[in-house]
Scaffold this motif. Sequence first.
Motif: not given
Length: 294
Positions: A251-265
């Motif tokens: 069946x379906x897979x659920x994908x959850x994408x998150x980030x702790x920090x998006x820096x300048x580089x």
Amino acid sequence: MPELTADLERPIATDAPFSRVVALTELLSATPDTGRYLGLIDRIWTIGKKVHGGTMVAASAAAATRWLRASDPALVAMAPIAASSDFLGAPEPGEVEYEVHISKVGRQICLVDVNLIQNGRTLVRTAFTFGHLDDADPVYAPEHGDMPVEPPADAVGYQGSSMGKVVNVAQGAELYIDREWAPFLDGAKGEPRLRLWMRPFDGDQQDPDVAMYFAMMSADMSPPVPVNLGHFGWAPTVQMTTYLRRRPAPGWLRIIATSHEVGGRMFDEDQLILDSTGAVVAQSRQLALVPQQQ
């Protein structure tokens, strides 16, 4: 050497395209302690013109599994529970070779290294840890009841959309993105997080090993989460670690994408993969370079 290049011009099987990626041909090796396999990564397993990273990791896992099982049939129950990948270059769709070396064999843990090679150059290097998958109910696992098991009516399908023009992988599986978590689709900004639904075609769910590799591949399926901050374009992966917890239910897979920090580089991105029962089947964490702001 067997020739597979001509197969790129043939129609791709619609019921099991991912099975073709992990179907490898064994090659003669110069040393008895090294395995060599020939594989074919079709043009659909690309993001733009670049071969999808998760697909290369999953195919490398298939090569590692083949060689480990061949070395000792008693290890057949072991699975690639962790993979640490370094991307040294970007291969072209087509033939690739996998060079496999076993570093350690134990009753609980085995270590296997795989180099993905094209035109004599190592382009992806992955260190695999093999062990036994979880086969019991978890002692603790947060629920994700706010995300439907299947894509709702307002989810955006990749096929026929602007996303599908870039993510060619959507030709090899059903893929939807959650509009609520993807304000970039409407030209707006929001939190660096995304949710998707992905389901393999029927033929790719029949073999438990193929389904296992597909789950590993899906752990690299989300677009770079900085898109919600207005950063579009290629986000080169510096390093990625993938975990396989258990075999997925059909069946379906659920994908959850998150980030702790998006820096300048650089930015980090975690992806959590749930199957149709809500069980955690795979995870990934990667460090990548932030695309230039448009």
